[in-house]
Design an enzyme around this catalytic site. Sequence first.
Site, short mmCIF file in Angstrom:
data_model
loop_
_atom_site.label_atom_id
_atom_site.label_comp_id
_atom_site.label_asym_id
_atom_site.label_seq_id
_atom_site.Cartn_x
_atom_site.Cartn_y
_atom_site.Cartn_z
CG MET A 167 -10.87 2.76 -6.93
SD MET A 167 -11.13 1.81 -8.42
CE MET A 167 -11.45 0.20 -7.77
CE LYS A 181 -5.96 5.87 -15.39
NZ LYS A 181 -5.71 4.88 -14.32
CG ASP A 220 -0.22 0.39 -12.34
OD1 ASP A 220 0.10 0.59 -13.51
OD2 ASP A 220 -1.04 -0.48 -11.98
N PRO A 247 0.79 -1.24 0.00
CG PRO A 247 0.02 -0.98 2.18
CD PRO A 247 0.77 -1.92 1.30
CB ILE A 284 -7.52 -6.34 -4.03
CG1 ILE A 284 -7.37 -7.61 -3.20
CG2 ILE A 284 -8.60 -5.42 -3.44
CD1 ILE A 284 -8.66 -8.27 -2.78
CB THR A 288 -5.12 -5.40 -0.37
OG1 THR A 288 -5.98 -4.58 -1.16
CG2 THR A 288 -5.84 -5.79 0.92
CB ALA A 289 -5.37 -0.05 0.05
N GLY A 321 0.13 -1.36 -7.22
CA GLY A 321 -0.12 -0.99 -5.83
C GLY A 321 -0.94 -2.06 -5.14
N GLY A 322 -0.69 -2.25 -3.86
CA GLY A 322 -1.49 -3.19 -3.08
C GLY A 322 -1.32 -4.61 -3.56
N1 SAH Z 1 -4.70 -3.21 -5.94
C1 SAH Z 1 -4.85 -2.14 -4.99
C2 SAH Z 1 -6.10 -1.35 -5.24
C3 SAH Z 1 -6.10 -0.62 -6.55
S1 SAH Z 1 -7.55 0.31 -6.79
C4 SAH Z 1 -4.82 -2.71 -3.58
O1 SAH Z 1 -4.87 -3.92 -3.42
O2 SAH Z 1 -4.71 -1.94 -2.64
C5 SAH Z 1 -7.03 1.89 -6.25
C6 SAH Z 1 -7.66 2.23 -4.92
O3 SAH Z 1 -6.97 1.55 -3.88
C7 SAH Z 1 -7.56 3.69 -4.54
O4 SAH Z 1 -8.55 4.46 -5.15
C8 SAH Z 1 -7.77 3.61 -3.04
O5 SAH Z 1 -9.13 3.43 -2.73
C9 SAH Z 1 -7.06 2.31 -2.70
N2 SAH Z 1 -5.72 2.55 -2.20
C10 SAH Z 1 -4.56 2.10 -2.73
N3 SAH Z 1 -3.51 2.48 -1.96
C11 SAH Z 1 -4.03 3.16 -0.93
C12 SAH Z 1 -3.48 3.80 0.22
N4 SAH Z 1 -2.16 3.81 0.46
N5 SAH Z 1 -4.32 4.41 1.08
C13 SAH Z 1 -5.64 4.41 0.89
N6 SAH Z 1 -6.22 3.83 -0.19
C14 SAH Z 1 -5.44 3.21 -1.06
#
Ligand code: SAH
Length: 470
Positions: A181, A75, A55, A32, A111, A136-137, A106-107
């Site tokens: 999101m 982006k 990303d 995260p 997910i 995951t976040a 990310g994360g």
């Molecule tokens: N695959 C990622 C999620 C991607 S979708 C995961 O597993 O975490 C992108 C969304 O993830 C963002 O809009 C937000 O809601 C969440 N997110 C990702 N990193 C975050 C963080 N450090 N803090 C809070 N929300 C986060």
Amino acid sequence: MQEIRIMSDNNPANSQGTPGKRGYVYITGAGPGDPELLTMKADRVLREADVILYDDLVSQDLVEQYPAEKIYTGKRKDSHHFEQEEINQEIVRHALRGRTVVRLKGGDPFIFGRGGEEIDTLRRYGIGYEIIPGITAAHGASAYTEIPLTMRKVSSSVAFCTGHPVSKIQVPDTDTIVYYMVASSVHDVLDAVAARGRSGETKVAVVQNATRYNQKSFTGTLDEFRTREKAVYSPALLIIGDNISKFIENSWYSRKKKVLMTGGDSRRYAGTEYILLNFPCRRIAGADLDAVRSCIEGIDDFSMLFFQNSSSVKYFFRYLFEHGRDVRHLAHMSICTSGRAAATELLTYGIIPDCCLESEASAGLGLAGLLQKEGLSNQHILLPCSGNVDESVAAELEAAGNRVTPLGVYVHGTQRTEDTIDLEFIDEIYFSSPACVRNFSSLYGSIPERITVTPADDRTADEFRKLFSP
Ligand code: SAH
């Protein structure tokens, strides 16, 4: 009979890939935000990768630690915007060239990470792959704000949902719901939750930038949040459930002192109290590769290596290894440093320097004097250094009767403004040199009074007073 397998040459330094060999793809979660939440397996494949496609949610500082080619597929305004299909094709293109590809997300990749679509493409092309899960976040936010996602007697189920697009918002019947999101749809989600009959007293939390230095969270009840016009900044999660304690704004993580390190020795901040953020105030970019190659190939012509700082050591060795050499090729040389940071860095390569000239402690004597005292004259010195060569050091080494070849192994550029740190979240800034103070002042006109400033030495303190005192 024992089967004996002959391992094929799998030299990770071969970044061009091997023609005819099929590449391999690791669909990898980066966690995260806190770089220490990367898994050991992710770290290993990142070190082995030929190319990393990463990303928006992945920090650039994290990927820059790895030697692979990096391709940003997010982006950001100044770069090409990749559509998912284009990313799939980009992964395939590199894999078909025989390269080891890390697709870093990310994360966790599965997910809301579109990892499923990427493996569909890889299957179609018959390209080998592995999935490496990430934190995951929701799990990062849960741990760093002290919100247990399940809790005996309070919450026995949890769901991960998306707040985007608004037409897809679901409200499952679990005790806890984590919405991803949500930055632009918090109110739509809250309305949907209320419409499902959840009590207005249900607890709600928003966690922005979970596990990062700028993590911010706020709590309230469903009713309070529905009437509140507070902007939510991405990336953010919305958590709903009575397992949310009112202490989240004072969690173990938010109590840590965030120290911005502009370089220097982090040992002074040892202990559980601190989070250290590396902020060199400048970026380190590439070198003149032809000059590097010719010096490394001609290394036998030199009798001494002189390092002024740890970056010179780091980048010199990176190039040495990339040219297929190692420390044994330096065995004929004396190796000296002007300070302890470079000496400490050398130890990580198994080298104890022949001498470490403590320039500050012995300022009176000057570098030339110190070298003569150590009997280090008549040397042909290779001086790996910044591309903006510090003529004075080269001159002092020459004054001690040496021949000096400066070799720029890195270049100081200015910090990208999008990398600047939000000082709102910082408690202390450590300035490692007057140059860092100058660079910092060109990025930030002022420093909030609340922030403690710690200069490394008197010269740095003087520069700070000169540039920041009203
Ligand atoms: N695959 C990622 C999620 C991607 S979708 C995961 O597993 O975490 C992108 C969304 O993830 C963002 O809009 C937000 O809601 C969440 N997110 C990702 N990193 C975050 C963080 N450090 N803090 C809070 N929300 C986060």
